[in-house]
Each structure stands twice: as C-alpha cells, then as structure tokens.
Write an enzyme that holds these catalytic residues in place. Structure first.
Site, mmCIF file in Angstrom:
data_model
loop_
_atom_site.group_PDB
_atom_site.id
_atom_site.type_symbol
_atom_site.label_atom_id
_atom_site.label_comp_id
_atom_site.label_asym_id
_atom_site.label_seq_id
_atom_site.Cartn_x
_atom_site.Cartn_y
_atom_site.Cartn_z
ATOM 1 N N HIS A 63 35.201 47.629 36.480
ATOM 2 C CA HIS A 63 36.620 47.822 36.151
ATOM 3 C C HIS A 63 36.728 47.776 34.628
ATOM 4 C CE1 HIS A 63 37.849 47.045 40.375
ATOM 5 N NE2 HIS A 63 36.818 46.231 40.357
ATOM 6 N N ARG A 65 39.432 48.874 33.073
ATOM 7 C CA ARG A 65 40.861 48.583 32.830
ATOM 8 C C ARG A 65 41.633 49.652 32.062
ATOM 9 N NH1 ARG A 65 40.733 45.282 36.933
ATOM 10 N NH2 ARG A 65 40.032 43.168 36.515
ATOM 11 N N ASN A 95 41.407 51.474 40.455
ATOM 12 C CA ASN A 95 42.633 50.669 40.452
ATOM 13 C C ASN A 95 43.140 50.404 39.038
ATOM 14 O OD1 ASN A 95 40.425 48.980 39.973
ATOM 15 N ND2 ASN A 95 41.366 47.205 40.927
ATOM 16 N N ASP A 153 39.540 50.420 46.085
ATOM 17 C CA ASP A 153 39.075 49.084 45.701
ATOM 18 C C ASP A 153 40.137 48.265 44.963
ATOM 19 O OD1 ASP A 153 37.211 46.941 45.422
ATOM 20 O OD2 ASP A 153 37.159 47.419 43.307
ATOM 21 N N HIS A 181 36.715 48.187 50.087
ATOM 22 C CA HIS A 181 36.919 46.773 49.748
ATOM 23 C C HIS A 181 37.312 46.120 51.068
ATOM 24 C CE1 HIS A 181 38.641 43.453 47.053
ATOM 25 N NE2 HIS A 181 38.875 43.082 48.300
ATOM 26 N N HIS A 234 30.844 45.081 47.245
ATOM 27 C CA HIS A 234 30.715 43.616 47.125
ATOM 28 C C HIS A 234 30.687 42.854 48.453
ATOM 29 C CE1 HIS A 234 34.994 44.238 47.369
ATOM 30 N NE2 HIS A 234 35.180 44.431 46.101
ATOM 31 N N ASN A 280 37.877 38.335 44.534
ATOM 32 C CA ASN A 280 38.024 38.871 45.874
ATOM 33 C C ASN A 280 36.961 39.929 46.139
ATOM 34 O OD1 ASN A 280 40.347 37.353 46.260
ATOM 35 N ND2 ASN A 280 41.720 39.017 45.676
ATOM 36 N N ASP A 307 30.947 44.483 39.995
ATOM 37 C CA ASP A 307 32.393 44.294 40.128
ATOM 38 C C ASP A 307 32.944 43.671 38.836
ATOM 39 O OD1 ASP A 307 34.976 44.252 41.089
ATOM 40 O OD2 ASP A 307 34.671 42.516 42.405
ATOM 41 N N HIS A 311 39.498 39.966 32.581
ATOM 42 C CA HIS A 311 40.912 39.582 32.510
ATOM 43 C C HIS A 311 41.136 38.904 31.168
ATOM 44 C CE1 HIS A 311 42.032 40.641 36.568
ATOM 45 N NE2 HIS A 311 40.944 40.063 37.021
HETATM 46 ZN ZN LIG Z 1 36.876 45.132 45.383
#
Ligand SMILES: [Zn+2]
Length: 434
Positions: A63, A65, A95, A153, A181, A234, A280, A307, A311
């Site tokens: 990710h 972002r 996402n 995901d 996911h 994952h 998660n 994954d 953040h």
């Molecule tokens: Zn995921």
C-alpha cells in the site's frame, strides 16, 4: 553511451541454480555475461563478495497510499523503501482514494511509478466499483492496460454471487487472478485483534479465525465451479492453510501468500496495547502462526508478501481500538524471513528466493521480466544480499514516510547490499542511488 556494471564475487541463486560462484556483467538493461572472473574493463564494479546474487524480489501486496494519503506514504517513498528491501517489483493494492477501479487512475499510478524509477510499480485493480461490493468494476478494461490481479483488498468481497461473477468474468482473461482479503465482514464487525485468550485478557473485541476460514472455503468452492484463478492475500490461519493445501492437491488454480509478521508474531504482541501490532487480518494464536509457517515451508503458501501498510505517526498514536490496521514491511521483509527461516536452517536460500521472487512474479503475471534466471539475455532486475550481515531495525531511520514497523529494535541477519532495476542500480551499498 552504454552503461555497464560488473557484479563481482557473488554466488548466484535463482530458479535454475543454487549458490553458483560467478560474476555477472550487466549492460544496457540486460544481463550479458555470467561466469567466473569476468573482465571489468569499462564497467562499474559492484562488490558482491560473500553475497548472494538473485533475481530482484517481488512483493505482490503493498500500500503506497498514493493517491489519497500522501501524508503516510507516496509512490516515491514507498519505492525507495522497496528498493532498499531488495524489491524490483511491487503490486500496489487498489484501496487508494480514489480507488483503482478505472483506467485513468491506474495509468496515473503506473506513470508516477515509472517517473520515480526506483521500482517497477504495478497495480492491482478493484473487483467491484469503488470497492463497494455491489457491482463489478470494469475488469476487462483494466486487464487491457496490464492489470492482472483484482482485489477489493482492505475489504472482503462478501457477496458470494458477485464473487462467482468475478471468477466467471476473469477466467476469460488469460493470466488474471482474483485475490481476496478473506475476512467475513459480519464475523469481524467491531473486532480489533485476533479473538482468543489474549483478546479476552486485554478486553479488546476480537476477529475470529473462522472469519478467514469460511471465506476461503467458499471462494475455493466458487473457483472450482468456475475454473477461476484464486489467490488468498495475507493468509493468517492454520485452517485456511489446510483448505489451500487440499485445493492444490485437487489441482485447483489456487495460490496463497503470507506476511513476515503472520509467520512470526502472535496476538501476544498486543499485550502492551501498542497499535503498531494491529493489522487485518490480525496477528493470531501460536497454533495459527505455526500453521502458516508450516504451510510456507511445505509450499502450500507460494509467496511472502508484506502488506506494507504505512500510517502517519499521528494516526497510530491513539488507543489500540481507534488506530488503523497495518504495518510497514518492505524494508525488513527479506531480513525477517531470512533470520527466521534461512539462518535457522528451516529453508534454503533458494527456497526463500523462490517465495520472494520467482513464485510471486508468476502469480502476478510478470514472470517474463522479474524473478528470471540470472542469465545472458535476461532483464537485469537483480538483488545482491549479504546473508551474514547483522543489523538492528531503527524505526527513525526507515525510508518509508511512516514509522509503524513492528520490528523496531530487532536484530536481523541478512541485508540487501545492492539492487538493480532494468540494469541500473537503485541501491548501492545499502543506499538508494537517487
Ligand atoms: Zn488485506
């Protein structure tokens, strides 16, 4: 002017050989010569003595972002972290905001990745429009611009009929894979960590293992029905690993990945209520952790994927239950896996390279450019790893824009020394070249 690099003194590990001493000459993006004592005339020498030279690592779940949360990570900072971790290719999950459910957004991420030029940045496309789980995204249109992995995901595709249609549609698209996911949203509603002894002790609502198991069981049944291609993102439970093992024995087109953290850490890490250990699917019990590890070792799990979920510090400096889920991964993944599995003689270096390079490259459909043998004529996407180097993870020094690494303070064995993307070093002596 042609650019030449000589990777000198290493041992090659790839899909065709194991620990073979050879120099590697790279010119104009390609491996041009492999053999002992190559002439370095005109080439910049990259020292690989004591090192393994392998195809560049491939991470099929990150990710970065961008677009939407550039305060946490950008394609540039994410690519930098990935290159330092030895990756030459990554697959960004869709996402983002806006989500990667149409060709224009996908194209903008791909072109930003090329502009940064530190890693081959690919993307997964959404299964459903806006990741809302109601109607299919334009899978064919995304496929036509190179998307091969489809996933919502971050969220599970809960609607079984929609999932069936995604399998049906994608099975006509050669090389496309539906990646899930796998957490049943009803079973995990309101949960913040694995449901078990520790969640009870800590008073934190849980997310049961069964949330993953029921979705993986359902999806495997749908994949069987539709001859669809299915990938479990994952994977975190012993139960889901068993289901994947059976599906593979049956010959179904099912693959799986696990993260370094799910095969290493358990829910006990949440003891101090530190949100850095929240993700998660959650860190699980020892039984699940051991099951995941077993599945990775016996080949049921095909790939290690990070994954990588940055953040921004202020979003994680809140109570456990309010913090967003996710951990950093790309800079430490190889070293963590190497420390846990190779330095302990559980896997060979070649088996680890398989799980972090050529097997994920095959799942993602870019096995023509990444994860290739280190051989003349092949694209020079390479990593040079010092297996004996030990280092301690310092969260304040990561290249990622965020700091949420669960490995801070950990001493690891094995470190990426150089990374080459398309024949040009992105990392030399543990530092990025731009
Ligand atoms: Zn995921």
């Amino acid at each position: 002017m042609s650019q030449q690099f000589l990777i000198r003194g290493g041992s090659i590990v790839d899909s065709t050989r194991d620990e073979t001493r050879a120099d590697v000459l790279v010119r104009d993006g390609l491996v041009v010569e492999v053999g002992p004592n190559l002439d370095s005339a005109g080439a910049q020498v990259l020292d690989a003595s004591g090192c393994v030279v392998a195809p560049g690592l491939v991470d099929i779940q990150v990710h970065f972002r961008e677009p939407g949360r550039e305060d946490s990570e950008t394609i540039e900072t994410g690519s930098r972290a990935a290159a330092l971790g030895g990756f030459t290719a990554v697959v960004c999950m869709p996402n983002t905001n806006p989500p990667l459910d149409d060709a224009a957004v996908v194209q903008s991420v791909l072109s930003r990745g090329r502009q940064v030029g530190l890693c081959d940045v690919r993307v997964a496309g959404c299964i459903t429009k806006s990741r809302a789980g109601r109607e299919l995204a334009p899978l064919g249109e995304l496929y036509d611009i190179g998307v091969r992995i489809f996933t919502d995901d971050g969220d599970c595709v809960a609607d079984a009929n929609l999932m069936r249609r995604a399998f049906e549609y994608s099975s006509a698209l050669h090389g496309a894979v539906i990646a899930q996911h796998a957490e049943d949203p009803d079973l995990v509603a309101g949960g913040h960590m694995h449901e078990g002894e520790w969640s009870a002790k800590l008073g934190i609502p849980g997310r049961p293992s069964e949330a993953e198991i029921v979705i993986v069981a359902r999806d495997i049944a749908l994949a069987r029905r539709t001859n669809g291609r299915y990938h479990v993102l994952h994977l975190s439970t012993a139960g889901a690993a068993d289901l994947v093992r059976i599906a593979k024995a049956e010959g179904l087109r099912v693959t799986a990945e696990c993260t370094p953290q799910h095969m290493t850490l358990t829910d006990a890490a949440c003891e101090g209520y530190d949100p850095v250990f929240k993700m998660n699917p959650p860190l699980r019990s020892e039984i699940d952790r051991d099951g995941v590890r077993r599945a990775l070792i016996d080949g049921t799990i095909d790939a290690i994927a990070t994954d990588h979920a940055p953040h921004a510090p202020e979003t994680k400096e809140v109570p456990f239950e309010e913090a967003p889920p996710g951990m950093l991964g790309v800079e430490t993944a190889f070293a963590v896996a190497h420390t846990e599995l190779v330095a302990t003689n559980i896997l060979t270096m070649r088996q680890l390279v398989a799980r972090m390079s050529f097997q994920p490259a095959a799942i993602a459909g870019f096995g023509n450019e990444h994860g290739r043998p280190v051989a003349p004529g092949e694209r020079a996407n390479l990593v040079v790893i010092d297996p004996l180097a030990t280092w301690t993870v310092d969260a304040s020094k990561v290249a990622s824009k965020s700091r949420n690494t669960p490995w801070a303070g950990r001493e690891l064995t094995g470190r990426v020394r150089h990374t080459l993307l398309n024949g040009v070093p992105t990392v030399i002596n543990q530092e990025t070249t731009k």
